[in-house]
Structure formats: C-alpha cells, structure tokens
Write a protein that holds these residues in place. Structure first.
Motif, PDB file in Angstrom:
ATOM      1  N   LEU A 108      52.262   2.354 -45.151  1.00 25.14           N
ATOM      2  CA  LEU A 108      51.924   4.259 -45.818  1.00 25.14           C
ATOM      3  C   LEU A 108      52.337   3.794 -47.135  1.00 25.14           C
ATOM      4  O   LEU A 108      51.251   4.314 -48.553  1.00 25.14           O
ATOM      5  CB  LEU A 108      51.946   5.163 -45.440  1.00 25.14           C
ATOM      6  N   GLU A 109      53.106   3.331 -46.668  1.00 29.90           N
ATOM      7  CA  GLU A 109      53.955   3.459 -48.448  1.00 29.90           C
ATOM      8  C   GLU A 109      53.520   2.386 -49.258  1.00 29.90           C
ATOM      9  O   GLU A 109      53.118   2.695 -50.528  1.00 29.90           O
ATOM     10  CB  GLU A 109      55.385   2.967 -47.987  1.00 29.90           C
ATOM     11  N   ARG A 110      52.797   1.267 -48.609  1.00 33.28           N
ATOM     12  CA  ARG A 110      51.661  -0.003 -49.433  1.00 33.28           C
ATOM     13  C   ARG A 110      50.550   1.169 -50.036  1.00 33.28           C
ATOM     14  O   ARG A 110      50.440   0.213 -51.449  1.00 33.28           O
ATOM     15  CB  ARG A 110      51.643  -0.433 -48.765  1.00 33.28           C
ATOM     16  N   ILE A 111      49.935   1.535 -49.823  1.00 33.58           N
ATOM     17  CA  ILE A 111      48.771   2.438 -49.619  1.00 33.58           C
ATOM     18  C   ILE A 111      49.020   3.169 -50.823  1.00 33.58           C
ATOM     19  O   ILE A 111      47.907   3.572 -51.994  1.00 33.58           O
ATOM     20  CB  ILE A 111      47.599   2.465 -48.818  1.00 33.58           C
ATOM     21  N   LEU A 112      49.844   4.036 -51.253  1.00 32.72           N
ATOM     22  CA  LEU A 112      50.892   5.565 -51.480  1.00 32.72           C
ATOM     23  C   LEU A 112      50.153   4.985 -52.818  1.00 32.72           C
ATOM     24  O   LEU A 112      49.803   5.848 -53.414  1.00 32.72           O
ATOM     25  CB  LEU A 112      51.825   5.777 -51.212  1.00 32.72           C
ATOM     26  N   GLU A 140      45.816  -3.774 -39.884  1.00 34.51           N
ATOM     27  CA  GLU A 140      44.808  -4.526 -40.021  1.00 34.51           C
ATOM     28  C   GLU A 140      45.058  -6.413 -39.655  1.00 34.51           C
ATOM     29  O   GLU A 140      45.200  -6.733 -39.078  1.00 34.51           O
ATOM     30  CB  GLU A 140      43.650  -4.156 -39.204  1.00 34.51           C
ATOM     31  N   ALA A 141      45.527  -5.851 -41.007  1.00 36.17           N
ATOM     32  CA  ALA A 141      46.114  -7.067 -42.023  1.00 36.17           C
ATOM     33  C   ALA A 141      47.083  -7.974 -41.138  1.00 36.17           C
ATOM     34  O   ALA A 141      46.994  -9.590 -41.426  1.00 36.17           O
ATOM     35  CB  ALA A 141      45.351  -7.758 -43.704  1.00 36.17           C
ATOM     36  N   GLU A 142      47.923  -7.333 -41.302  1.00 28.97           N
ATOM     37  CA  GLU A 142      49.018  -7.701 -40.606  1.00 28.97           C
ATOM     38  C   GLU A 142      49.448  -7.612 -38.790  1.00 28.97           C
ATOM     39  O   GLU A 142      49.593  -8.790 -39.015  1.00 28.97           O
ATOM     40  CB  GLU A 142      49.686  -6.608 -41.274  1.00 28.97           C
ATOM     41  N   GLN A 202      42.709   5.217 -43.330  1.00 29.85           N
ATOM     42  CA  GLN A 202      41.879   4.474 -43.622  1.00 29.85           C
ATOM     43  C   GLN A 202      42.609   3.097 -44.041  1.00 29.85           C
ATOM     44  O   GLN A 202      42.478   1.908 -44.133  1.00 29.85           O
ATOM     45  CB  GLN A 202      40.340   4.468 -44.244  1.00 29.85           C
ATOM     46  N   ARG A 203      43.235   3.251 -45.631  1.00 25.88           N
ATOM     47  CA  ARG A 203      43.311   2.042 -45.915  1.00 25.88           C
ATOM     48  C   ARG A 203      44.801   1.256 -45.303  1.00 25.88           C
ATOM     49  O   ARG A 203      44.734   0.584 -45.410  1.00 25.88           O
ATOM     50  CB  ARG A 203      44.129   2.686 -47.658  1.00 25.88           C
ATOM     51  N   ILE A 217      39.665  14.996 -47.312  1.00 21.69           N
ATOM     52  CA  ILE A 217      39.760  13.596 -47.703  1.00 21.69           C
ATOM     53  C   ILE A 217      40.369  12.705 -47.744  1.00 21.69           C
ATOM     54  O   ILE A 217      40.791  11.718 -47.329  1.00 21.69           O
ATOM     55  CB  ILE A 217      38.965  13.862 -49.171  1.00 21.69           C
ATOM     56  N   PHE A 218      41.665  12.924 -48.382  1.00 22.92           N
ATOM     57  CA  PHE A 218      42.872  12.491 -49.152  1.00 22.92           C
ATOM     58  C   PHE A 218      43.472  11.870 -47.829  1.00 22.92           C
ATOM     59  O   PHE A 218      44.163  10.623 -47.586  1.00 22.92           O
ATOM     60  CB  PHE A 218      43.794  13.762 -49.758  1.00 22.92           C
ATOM     61  N   VAL A 219      43.703  12.493 -46.478  1.00 21.09           N
ATOM     62  CA  VAL A 219      44.663  11.944 -45.279  1.00 21.09           C
ATOM     63  C   VAL A 219      43.381  11.108 -44.842  1.00 21.09           C
ATOM     64  O   VAL A 219      44.435   9.888 -44.219  1.00 21.09           O
ATOM     65  CB  VAL A 219      44.680  13.643 -43.933  1.00 21.09           C
ATOM     66  N   SER A 220      42.513  10.832 -44.894  1.00 22.50           N
ATOM     67  CA  SER A 220      41.304  10.606 -44.186  1.00 22.50           C
ATOM     68  C   SER A 220      41.316   8.992 -44.626  1.00 22.50           C
ATOM     69  O   SER A 220      41.505   7.815 -44.349  1.00 22.50           O
ATOM     70  CB  SER A 220      39.604  11.193 -44.026  1.00 22.50           C
ATOM     71  N   GLU A 221      41.382   8.977 -46.419  1.00 25.64           N
ATOM     72  CA  GLU A 221      41.417   7.640 -47.148  1.00 25.64           C
ATOM     73  C   GLU A 221      42.728   6.845 -46.957  1.00 25.64           C
ATOM     74  O   GLU A 221      43.078   5.681 -46.527  1.00 25.64           O
ATOM     75  CB  GLU A 221      41.331   7.743 -48.401  1.00 25.64           C
ATOM     76  N   ALA A 222      43.594   8.062 -46.794  1.00 23.17           N
ATOM     77  CA  ALA A 222      45.230   7.390 -46.854  1.00 23.17           C
ATOM     78  C   ALA A 222      44.830   6.562 -45.295  1.00 23.17           C
ATOM     79  O   ALA A 222      45.821   5.726 -45.005  1.00 23.17           O
ATOM     80  CB  ALA A 222      46.357   8.014 -46.905  1.00 23.17           C
TER      81      ALA A 222
END
Length: 99
Positions: A88-92, A76-78, A69-70, A62-67
């Motif tokens: 990944l660094e930004r969502i961590l 996508e926004a970029e 997805q985020r 769950i942790f990896v799939s959430e990471a």
C-alpha cells in the motif's frame, strides 16, 4: 449495486472533523477576543446534503477498491499471496495523484 460505506458512519466521521476544526477556530478567535453581535457564517452548523453524502460514500468505495487492486498487483508481481502495508505504501503516491 455494489457494497458501499455506511452513510451514517461517513456522516459521523465528517461531523467529527467539522467539530474539531470548529473547536480549533474558536480557540484562535478567543485569542483575539472577537465578538460578533449578530449571527455570522462562523456560528452556523455544518451539515451534509444527502446526495453529497452518497457521492462521498461512493468516492471512498472506489478509492479503497482501487487501492486494493493496485496493491494486489504489486503483491502478485513480488510473488506474495497477501497484501501487506508495504504494498500500500508503494502505490499510495500515484493513487493520490490520480484521485
């Protein structure tokens, strides 16, 4: 059922961490020359219950799939077509707070 991490792999990782911690603890104990005449909790082997191992695997999945997805949302926004380490660094930080 969705794919999850291999139970044996996760158990091996846990055992590696436990053995390293035990080795560190033994080094600390040797500095003080602690001798125990009977078996104590320190000398017992650490193990994982099968159900606890299943739950750990599911939590990691769950942790990896959430990471992912985020990070995908940030990419996508970029306007990027792939997830990079910077995403990944930004969502961590927030991800770790949420878990």
């Amino acid at each position: 059922m969705e794919n999850t991490f291999d139970h044996e792999l996760i158990y091996s990782i846990f055992k590696l961490v436990w053995s390293r911690k035990a080795a560190e603890k033994n080094e600390d104990d040797e500095l003080f020359n602690i001798e125990v005449g009977r078996a104590s909790k320190k000398n017992r082997r650490t193990t994982a219950n099968a159900n606890a191992l299943k739950v750990s695997c599911e939590l990691l999945r769950i942790f990896v799939s959430e990471a992912v997805q985020r990070a995908a949302m940030i990419a996508e926004a970029e306007g990027s077509g792939k997830i990079e380490a910077t995403h990944l660094e930004r969502i961590l930080p927030q991800l770790l707070l949420d878990f």
